[in-house]
Structure formats: C-alpha cells, structure tokens
Design a protein around this motif. Structure first.
Motif, mmCIF file in Angstrom:
data_model
loop_
_atom_site.group_PDB
_atom_site.id
_atom_site.type_symbol
_atom_site.label_atom_id
_atom_site.label_comp_id
_atom_site.label_asym_id
_atom_site.label_seq_id
_atom_site.Cartn_x
_atom_site.Cartn_y
_atom_site.Cartn_z
ATOM 1 N N LEU A 1 28.888 41.685 40.532
ATOM 2 C CA LEU A 1 28.501 42.195 39.047
ATOM 3 C C LEU A 1 26.957 42.241 39.114
ATOM 4 C CD1 LEU A 1 29.784 43.834 36.506
ATOM 5 C CD2 LEU A 1 29.906 41.514 35.599
ATOM 6 N N ARG A 2 26.259 43.270 38.888
ATOM 7 C CA ARG A 2 24.768 43.278 38.612
ATOM 8 C C ARG A 2 24.381 43.856 37.417
ATOM 9 N NH1 ARG A 2 22.201 42.005 43.279
ATOM 10 N NH2 ARG A 2 23.381 42.411 45.408
ATOM 11 N N LEU A 3 23.188 43.273 36.790
ATOM 12 C CA LEU A 3 22.638 44.085 35.565
ATOM 13 C C LEU A 3 21.206 44.565 36.003
ATOM 14 C CD1 LEU A 3 22.883 43.653 32.510
ATOM 15 C CD2 LEU A 3 21.524 41.669 32.578
ATOM 16 N N TRP A 4 21.279 45.861 35.509
ATOM 17 C CA TRP A 4 20.215 46.925 35.926
ATOM 18 C C TRP A 4 19.546 47.160 34.709
ATOM 19 C CZ3 TRP A 4 20.440 48.385 41.038
ATOM 20 C CH2 TRP A 4 21.590 47.976 41.577
ATOM 21 N N ASP A 5 18.263 47.367 34.980
ATOM 22 C CA ASP A 5 17.190 47.951 33.893
ATOM 23 C C ASP A 5 17.606 49.607 33.679
ATOM 24 O OD1 ASP A 5 15.845 49.207 35.754
ATOM 25 O OD2 ASP A 5 14.079 47.867 35.638
ATOM 26 N N ASP A 19 36.942 37.758 42.935
ATOM 27 C CA ASP A 19 37.821 38.735 43.291
ATOM 28 C C ASP A 19 37.195 40.085 43.020
ATOM 29 O OD1 ASP A 19 39.724 40.226 45.125
ATOM 30 O OD2 ASP A 19 41.316 38.971 44.212
ATOM 31 N N LYS A 20 37.867 41.313 43.090
ATOM 32 C CA LYS A 20 37.155 42.459 42.618
ATOM 33 C C LYS A 20 37.092 42.473 40.926
ATOM 34 C CE LYS A 20 38.016 47.339 42.723
ATOM 35 N NZ LYS A 20 38.155 48.290 43.669
ATOM 36 N N GLY A 37 40.448 40.946 39.001
ATOM 37 C CA GLY A 37 41.759 41.104 39.888
ATOM 38 C C GLY A 37 41.422 41.418 41.189
ATOM 39 N N GLY A 38 42.370 42.061 42.066
ATOM 40 C CA GLY A 38 42.346 42.648 43.316
ATOM 41 C C GLY A 38 43.144 42.118 44.461
ATOM 42 N N PHE A 39 42.519 42.338 45.463
ATOM 43 C CA PHE A 39 43.266 42.529 46.841
ATOM 44 C C PHE A 39 43.583 40.898 47.281
ATOM 45 C CE2 PHE A 39 40.568 46.017 46.517
ATOM 46 C CZ PHE A 39 41.211 47.106 46.314
ATOM 47 N N ARG A 40 42.784 40.080 47.008
ATOM 48 C CA ARG A 40 43.047 38.598 47.371
ATOM 49 C C ARG A 40 44.039 37.699 46.255
ATOM 50 N NH1 ARG A 40 36.997 37.061 48.728
ATOM 51 N NH2 ARG A 40 36.907 38.300 46.811
ATOM 52 N N ASN A 41 43.893 38.484 45.042
ATOM 53 C CA ASN A 41 45.100 37.706 44.273
ATOM 54 C C ASN A 41 44.772 36.366 43.613
ATOM 55 O OD1 ASN A 41 46.410 40.111 44.242
ATOM 56 N ND2 ASN A 41 47.721 39.383 45.962
ATOM 57 N N ILE A 42 43.408 36.014 43.610
ATOM 58 C CA ILE A 42 42.875 34.810 43.497
ATOM 59 C C ILE A 42 41.991 34.662 41.933
ATOM 60 C CG2 ILE A 42 42.649 33.979 45.666
ATOM 61 C CD1 ILE A 42 39.837 34.657 45.899
ATOM 62 N N ASP A 43 41.683 35.913 41.351
ATOM 63 C CA ASP A 43 40.821 35.738 40.276
ATOM 64 C C ASP A 43 41.445 36.673 39.165
ATOM 65 O OD1 ASP A 43 38.878 35.688 38.186
ATOM 66 O OD2 ASP A 43 37.350 36.360 39.569
ATOM 67 N N ASP A 65 46.501 41.149 37.767
ATOM 68 C CA ASP A 65 45.192 41.951 37.580
ATOM 69 C C ASP A 65 44.827 42.123 36.206
ATOM 70 O OD1 ASP A 65 45.121 42.007 40.250
ATOM 71 O OD2 ASP A 65 45.424 44.055 40.344
ATOM 72 N N VAL A 66 43.695 41.643 35.623
ATOM 73 C CA VAL A 66 43.305 41.947 34.439
ATOM 74 C C VAL A 66 43.053 43.776 34.143
ATOM 75 C CG1 VAL A 66 41.918 41.748 32.461
ATOM 76 C CG2 VAL A 66 42.429 39.692 33.810
ATOM 77 N N ASN A 67 43.504 44.597 33.743
ATOM 78 C CA ASN A 67 43.278 45.760 33.428
ATOM 79 C C ASN A 67 42.499 46.302 32.591
ATOM 80 O OD1 ASN A 67 45.401 46.289 35.626
ATOM 81 N ND2 ASN A 67 47.088 46.604 34.241
#
Length: 176
Positions: A1-5, A19-20, A37-43, A65-67
């Motif tokens: 996750l990135r914060l942009w100006d 995870d994703k 959530g995601g593909f590795r099922n760890i977060d 996964d949190v939707n």
C-alpha cells in the motif's frame, strides 16, 4: 500500500499487511483504513494508519478475506468478510461486536439515514441491523446473490441482484 501526493509521486509505503490489500478508505479525521485477504490466506486484518502513513492499529477477528469497510456517522467502523460476518469497531479499532446472520460471504453494507445498518450477501439475503448490531430483520425475497442496496430516503430500501429486477422494501424490511 502506498501513499501518493496529488502529482502522482510516492510519499511513503505503508507496510504491515502480509497478503493482498483489497481496499482502503480515508476516514473523516484524515486517517486511513485498509483491509486485506488474498491468495495466501494469512492476513484477514484491517489496519488503521495516521495521515502520514504510520501504523496506528491492527483490527483482527475476521477469519476470511475482508471484503470492505465503511466509517459510520458516529465514527465507528464497520467491516464485512467472506467469513459471513460483519464487525463493529470503535473509532480506535477496538472490537465492539460481531454481526452474524448471513450464511455466505457478506458482499456489502451501508448505514441508513436513521442509523440502522443494511448488509447483503451471496446467500441471497439482506440483513437489517439496529445501530448497535442487533438483528432486526432478514430480507429473503431474492433468489440469488444480492449485489447492492440503497437507502431511498423516505424509509424505503432498494436492492439489486446479479441478473434480475430491483426489489423495493418498506422501512421494516417487507417486500413491496
């Protein structure tokens, strides 16, 4: 996750999810809320970040996964998941309650103008909750996954599913 100006330059990288990252929203006080959530099922967490991108809190409890998530009018947070639950959190990310009633992934939720909560699911139902998460009604007229709903404004609700007409409901959750 990135914060942009505003010119598209990366300001900082927000690290913490493992995870994703499925989404993020800006809260009314300038903080960020992200979910994963995601593909590795760890977060299966949500994370709160300050306006500079520093981690504040990790919200744990979902088991899939949190939707999605929203900020409620009073500053509380509401999240929903593939684990068929919604969760209420205080503004600092502390768990308040778990809303159970759906039997499949929760696809979305909104806060109604009167403070109640409406959620919809892959189980073809909508659930109407009091502002504290107490179940009020389960709306069962759909026959396939519900994809969204709106608060009509006069107390009526409008929902839609994948391939069929819209459904109109009265304030108590009865099909009209």
């Amino acid at each position: 996750l990135r914060l942009w100006d505003s010119e598209g330059h990366a300001i900082t990288k927000l690290t913490g999810h493992t995870d994703k990252v499925w989404g993020a929203i800006e809260l009314s006080d300038g903080r960020l809320l992200s979910w994963a959530g995601g593909f590795r099922n760890i977060d299966y967490t949500l994370r709160l970040w300050d306006s500079e991108g520093h981690a504040i809190a990790t919200l744990t409890g979902h088991t899939n996964d949190v939707n999605g998530a929203i900020e409620l009018g009073d500053g509380r947070l509401l999240s929903w998941s593939r684990d068929a639950t919604l969760r209420l959190w205080d503004s600092e990310g502390h768990a308040i309650s778990v809303l159970t009633g759906h039997t499949s992934r929760v696809a979305g939720a909104i806060e109604l103008r009167d403070g109640r909560i409406l959620s919809w699911s892959g189980d073809a139902t909508l659930c109407l909750w009091d502002s504290d998460g107490t179940p009020i009604a389960t709306l069962t007229e759909h026959t396939a996954s519900v994809n969204g709903a709106i608060d009509w404004g006069d107390g009526r609700l409008l929902s839609r599913r994948e391939d069929k007409p819209l459904r109109l409901w009265d304030r108590e959750g009865h099909a009209i």
